[in-house]
Design an enzyme around this catalytic site. Structure first.
Site, mmCIF file in Angstrom:
data_model
loop_
_atom_site.group_PDB
_atom_site.id
_atom_site.type_symbol
_atom_site.label_atom_id
_atom_site.label_comp_id
_atom_site.label_asym_id
_atom_site.label_seq_id
_atom_site.Cartn_x
_atom_site.Cartn_y
_atom_site.Cartn_z
ATOM 1 N N ASP A 209 0.109 -10.136 28.329
ATOM 2 C CA ASP A 209 -0.837 -9.563 29.306
ATOM 3 C C ASP A 209 -2.030 -8.939 28.595
ATOM 4 O OD1 ASP A 209 0.725 -10.399 31.330
ATOM 5 O OD2 ASP A 209 1.739 -8.475 31.647
ATOM 6 N N TYR B 208 -7.851 15.049 7.467
ATOM 7 C CA TYR B 208 -8.825 16.128 7.365
ATOM 8 C C TYR B 208 -9.901 15.957 8.418
ATOM 9 C CZ TYR B 208 -11.335 19.599 4.505
ATOM 10 O OH TYR B 208 -11.926 20.719 4.029
ATOM 11 N N GLU C 9 -7.111 8.139 4.915
ATOM 12 C CA GLU C 9 -6.914 7.090 3.930
ATOM 13 C C GLU C 9 -6.660 5.777 4.650
ATOM 14 O OE1 GLU C 9 -7.091 8.520 0.912
ATOM 15 O OE2 GLU C 9 -6.102 7.181 -0.516
ATOM 16 N N LEU D 215 -8.749 15.953 -5.410
ATOM 17 C CA LEU D 215 -7.749 17.017 -5.490
ATOM 18 C C LEU D 215 -7.291 17.204 -6.926
ATOM 19 C CD1 LEU D 215 -5.441 16.030 -2.503
ATOM 20 C CD2 LEU D 215 -6.911 18.034 -2.627
ATOM 21 N N LYS E 176 -1.585 22.126 1.115
ATOM 22 C CA LYS E 176 -2.840 22.768 1.519
ATOM 23 C C LYS E 176 -2.575 24.146 2.092
ATOM 24 C CE LYS E 176 -4.763 18.284 2.810
ATOM 25 N NZ LYS E 176 -5.085 17.343 3.874
ATOM 26 N N ASP F 102 -1.392 6.399 -0.587
ATOM 27 C CA ASP F 102 -1.954 5.694 -1.724
ATOM 28 C C ASP F 102 -2.815 4.535 -1.222
ATOM 29 O OD1 ASP F 102 -2.482 5.082 -4.297
ATOM 30 O OD2 ASP F 102 -0.514 4.224 -4.742
ATOM 31 N N CYS G 52 -5.900 -23.606 -27.524
ATOM 32 C CA CYS G 52 -6.694 -24.666 -28.155
ATOM 33 C C CYS G 52 -6.601 -24.669 -29.686
ATOM 34 C CB CYS G 52 -8.156 -24.559 -27.711
ATOM 35 S SG CYS G 52 -8.990 -23.110 -28.391
ATOM 36 N N CYS H 235 -12.124 -24.250 -24.333
ATOM 37 C CA CYS H 235 -10.762 -23.722 -24.239
ATOM 38 C C CYS H 235 -10.453 -23.569 -22.744
ATOM 39 C CB CYS H 235 -10.709 -22.394 -24.979
ATOM 40 S SG CYS H 235 -9.128 -21.558 -24.877
ATOM 41 N N CYS I 91 -5.657 -19.502 -31.412
ATOM 42 C CA CYS I 91 -5.568 -19.526 -29.951
ATOM 43 C C CYS I 91 -4.350 -20.355 -29.530
ATOM 44 C CB CYS I 91 -6.835 -20.122 -29.351
ATOM 45 S SG CYS I 91 -6.716 -20.308 -27.571
ATOM 46 N N LYS J 195 0.852 12.133 0.266
ATOM 47 C CA LYS J 195 -0.388 11.695 -0.381
ATOM 48 C C LYS J 195 -0.411 10.178 -0.296
ATOM 49 C CE LYS J 195 -3.296 12.388 -4.401
ATOM 50 N NZ LYS J 195 -3.843 11.061 -4.430
ATOM 51 N N CYS K 288 -10.634 -15.790 -28.536
ATOM 52 C CA CYS K 288 -10.805 -17.172 -28.963
ATOM 53 C C CYS K 288 -12.285 -17.501 -28.787
ATOM 54 C CB CYS K 288 -9.938 -18.084 -28.105
ATOM 55 S SG CYS K 288 -10.435 -19.811 -28.223
ATOM 56 N N ARG L 151 -15.489 6.421 -0.024
ATOM 57 C CA ARG L 151 -15.738 7.633 -0.797
ATOM 58 C C ARG L 151 -16.882 7.458 -1.790
ATOM 59 N NH1 ARG L 151 -14.100 10.105 -5.540
ATOM 60 N NH2 ARG L 151 -13.965 12.369 -5.326
ATOM 61 N N LYS M 194 2.081 14.892 -7.870
ATOM 62 C CA LYS M 194 2.350 13.456 -8.003
ATOM 63 C C LYS M 194 3.792 13.251 -8.447
ATOM 64 C CE LYS M 194 -1.938 11.440 -8.580
ATOM 65 N NZ LYS M 194 -2.228 10.139 -8.992
ATOM 66 N N GLU N 120 1.881 17.571 3.120
ATOM 67 C CA GLU N 120 1.588 16.245 3.683
ATOM 68 C C GLU N 120 1.925 15.183 2.654
ATOM 69 O OE1 GLU N 120 -2.566 16.091 4.525
ATOM 70 O OE2 GLU N 120 -2.468 17.824 5.869
HETATM 71 S S1 IVH Z 1 -7.071 16.070 1.348
HETATM 72 C C1 IVH Z 1 -10.745 18.391 0.343
HETATM 73 N N1 IVH Z 1 -4.821 14.910 2.031
HETATM 74 O O1 IVH Z 1 -6.258 11.813 -2.404
HETATM 75 C C2 IVH Z 1 -9.442 17.725 0.572
HETATM 76 N N2 IVH Z 1 -6.209 13.792 0.483
HETATM 77 O O2 IVH Z 1 -7.698 13.110 -5.049
HETATM 78 C C3 IVH Z 1 -9.540 16.309 0.294
HETATM 79 N N3 IVH Z 1 -5.348 11.604 -0.231
HETATM 80 O O3 IVH Z 1 -9.690 11.324 -2.201
HETATM 81 C C4 IVH Z 1 -8.390 15.475 0.370
HETATM 82 N N4 IVH Z 1 -3.529 11.635 0.984
HETATM 83 O O4 IVH Z 1 -8.271 9.934 -0.696
HETATM 84 C C5 IVH Z 1 -5.929 14.832 1.281
HETATM 85 N N5 IVH Z 1 -2.804 14.015 2.775
HETATM 86 C C6 IVH Z 1 -3.916 13.911 2.029
HETATM 87 C C7 IVH Z 1 -4.179 12.791 1.220
HETATM 88 C C8 IVH Z 1 -5.336 12.779 0.438
HETATM 89 C C9 IVH Z 1 -4.246 10.943 0.126
HETATM 90 C C10 IVH Z 1 -6.342 11.102 -1.209
HETATM 91 C C11 IVH Z 1 -7.760 11.215 -0.775
HETATM 92 C C12 IVH Z 1 -8.502 11.942 -1.858
HETATM 93 C C13 IVH Z 1 -7.528 11.926 -2.982
HETATM 94 C C14 IVH Z 1 -7.612 13.234 -3.718
#
Ligand code: IVH
Length: 680
Positions: free
Chosen positions: A34, A223, A170, A82, A285, A115, A406, A427, A403, A113, A421, A134, A309, A111
């Protein structure tokens, strides 16, 4: 509003509502069938009456907009990064500093992070008007049409949203989409993406938004920015954004202290393995905005937030043998074959040893056990030798001297780690590399040929250099086939059918209009990149003058030093190169600058001009004129804008902004006068 307009508005609203149920609430109210019916009806109507298409039309999700070149735009607020940490001790330090600056307790928000790739989304009067990457934090690329195809990005806000809102988050590629995409790429012989982040980033830069729509990207909000936005803390603000139409983060927790933070990171270090998309850590945060302000920011990153990390997982496994691969530029890369070992969810059998210095510096010996690590990356890294398992008398791993493809003796440039090479014209991997460079987007932009197809053409002996491409005919191409085998030994056949062949020939034909500067880049003179090629084209105007230029003349060009000049001279001293250039010339490629590439005047030197509205000639032509007269095109109005060049139907928002900042608005007539009408 006439009937058609009303129907378009009604359908748009209805489809947007169903998108909201589906993407934001995970709660679809109608069947896919639909939904498709509604969408098709709207697509048909919009095609018949393009003048009534609404700015938030849900058909933009399907894509189809072609962006030739991504404009860059300045961010309203810089995009900070960050601070990173890998240890709990660092988190303790972070918490101690925050509390000492605040003189009291603090609530944190934890939160994921994500990737992926950071994105800024601008909503004016509730409508998504711009999406910017960015970039360097101050300026990024405008990728709006591509981002509009992403289902979890609202095209229009709802409720009591503010006039201007910037949402940041992200763009990520979930594992499912990533695996599908790579499987498809491998099927057609294209290089797979190394990880979901690269895939997301590459997808955002595709030229056709319809292709982006198929990539299965997703947006994760983290954010929000704007003036006088409601709520006084981060958590409540994201809730507010949820009311306006964004998805609330899947995982987000308020914790009263550092122990709460530790609890969250321990739990997610484990649970992340079940997430359908990649994360590389946790972001912590300070929740309260006034506390955030008290703690402050440095020029690079906020002091009120930190990224933790996850530690990479590490195992030790035995080195079985070393392969030596020849890259497209002739660089030799040693690759370790390892005893298969399971690491962070996949089985690792091979890992790069980078270069000769890497093996020497790590003192890697035959049959050594090596430590292999996998962080956020999909690709495993060798990080050291496990000395406990070294065999007595083990010999150092020997590097090849010739190489492996070749047989040519290898060379090394002084001060560089790479061994290469030098047989660049004969090559095999280097020949293919040169062809791939030639067809690349920034060179001849023949996207109907790709790595996979080049490989087929090469394997069939049809092309040995770029000039051979222009001798290809329908009959030679039609029916070509290649059997591709994947890692598990499964085979697929890639074959050139009618449409493929037509596209290839068409792409080659079109490339004959590519300007000289890009042809110059495409023919692959070592060290002559895009920018240098442009400068050389401007200075020498055609290939013959360039080919006859002396070292002294060459180094007069900005950015051309001795090394580059030498390489240019060497290139044109080689008869095979000269012959290829001659054949390309007779095929019809452009080997001299045209009218349009020369600069007309420097009358707009130092000026930043925003072009808005409809003109008597295409807008791109106006923009090209600005550049040819020394000016710069910018996409958004700021206090640094010199003029706004307004055509008919200039957007009211832009006019308001220009007026409020006191930026002069000039007409097409004014502009033509400024640069001298004889050129128009
Ligand atoms: S806050 C001023 N929250 O990580 C605060 N960033 O090195 C700015 N990222 O460029 C970022 N998950 O692309 C924030 N939950 C999250 C995030 C996050 C991924 C990335 C973001 C930023 C990089 C920081």
């Amino acid at each position: 509003m006439n009937d058609i307009q009303q129907e378009i508005a009604r359908l748009s609203e209805e489809i947007n509502r169903h998108n909201y149920y589906y993407y934001m609430l995970d709660d679809p109210k109608i069947s896919d069938y639909d939904f498709d019916q509604l969408l098709q009806r709207l697509i048909d109507l919009e095609r018949q009456y393009p003048e009534y298409v609404l700015p938030d039309s849900p058909t933009q999700r399907v894509g189809g907009t072609i962006t030739k070149q991504f404009e860059s735009a300045r961010h309203l607020y810089p995009m900070l990064s960050l601070g990173n940490t890998y240890s709990e001790a660092d988190l303790l330090e972070f918490d101690t500093r925050v509390r000492s600056l605040l003189n009291g307790p603090v609530e944190y928000v934890c939160e994921l992070k994500y990737d992926g790739v950071a994105i800024s989304l601008i909503y004016e009067q509730g409508v998504l008007t711009r999406a910017v990457t960015r970039g360097d934090g101050t300026r990024g690329d405008v990728v709006t049409a591509n981002v509009k195809t992403i289902g979890s990005v609202p095209l229009r806000l709802q409720g009591d949203y503010p006039d201007l809102l910037e949402a940041r988050g992200e763009i990520i590629m979930p594992y499912d989409s990533f695996n599908n995409l790579n499987a498809e790429r491998e099927d057609v012989g294209d290089q797979p993406f190394a990880n979901p982040r690269n895939a997301a980033s590459g997808s955002l830069k595709l030229q056709n938004s319809a292709d982006v729509a198929k990539r299965g990207l997703s947006f994760k909000l983290y954010y929000a920015l704007g003036e006088n936005l409601p709520e006084n803390n981060h958590y409540a603000r994201l809730r507010k954004l949820h009311e306006w139409g964004f998805r609330f983060p899947d995982v987000m927790e308020k914790v009263p202290d550092l122990n709460g933070v530790y609890g969250f990171i321990h739990a997610w270090d484990e649970k992340r393995k079940q997430l359908p998309y990649p994360i590389d850590g946790i972001v912590i945060k300070v929740n309260d905005f006034s506390q955030q302000q008290q703690v402050g920011s440095t020029a690079k990153s906020p002091r009120w937030a930190i990224a933790y990390k996850f530690k990479a997982e590490r195992v030790s496994t035995q080195l079985l043998s070393v392969d030596f691969q020849v890259g497209r530029t002739g660089i030799i890369t040693p690759v370790a074959n390892l005893r298969p070992v399971s690491l962070a969810g996949t089985v690792v059998k091979r890992a790069t040893l980078n270069n000769r210095d890497f093996i020497r510096d790590m003192d890697i010996r035959e049959q050594d056990s090596l430590f292999v690590e996998k962080g956020g990356e999909i690709i495993p890294k060798i990080v050291g030798v496990d000395m406990e398992h070294r065999m007595p008398g083990a010999l150092p791993v020997a590097f090849v001297t010739n190489c492996p493809v070749c047989g040519t003796p290898l060379q090394q440039h002084e001060g560089e780690a790479g061994v290469f090479c030098p047989n660049e014209l004969h090559c095999a991997p280097q020949i293919r590399g040169k062809l791939e460079h030639f067809i690349a987007r920034k060179a001849m932009n023949i996207d109907s040929l790709g790595e996979g197809k080049i490989e087929v053409l090469y394997a069939q002996g049809l092309v040995r250099n770029a000039a051979d491409l222009y001798d290809l005919t329908y009959d030679r191409l039609f029916g070509l086939e290649k059997v591709i085998e994947d890692e598990n030994g499964k085979t697929k056949t890639l074959s050139f059918k009618e449409k493929t062949v037509a596209n290839i020939l068409n792409g080659l034909e079109q490339s004959k209009t590519v300007p000289f500067e890009r042809v110059l880049y495409a023919i692959g003179i070592r060290f002559v990149g895009e920018v240098t090629a442009k400068k050389l084209a401007r200075r020498f105007k055609n290939i013959d003058t360039l080919a006859n230029a002396t070292q002294e003349e060459l180094v007069e060009v900005e950015d051309v030093g001795e090394r580059v000049a030498q390489s240019i001279i060497q290139y044109f001293n080689n008869t095979e190169n000269l012959e290829m250039v001659m054949r390309l010339k007779s095929a019809g490629l452009r080997f001299e600058t045209g009218e349009e590439q020369q600069s007309d005047s420097q009358r707009l030197q130092g000026m930043s001009i925003v072009v808005s509205g409809v003109f008597s000639i295409p807008r791109d032509d106006i923009k090209a004129m600005i550049e040819r007269n020394g000016g710069k095109n910018v996409s958004s109005i700021s206090k640094n804008t010199t003029y706004v060049l307004a055509g008919e139907k200039m957007g009211p928002e832009k006019r308001k902004k220009a007026e409020s900042l006191g930026i002069p608005i000039i007409s097409e007539e004014d502009f033509k006068e400024m640069i001298g009408t004889e050129r128009v």
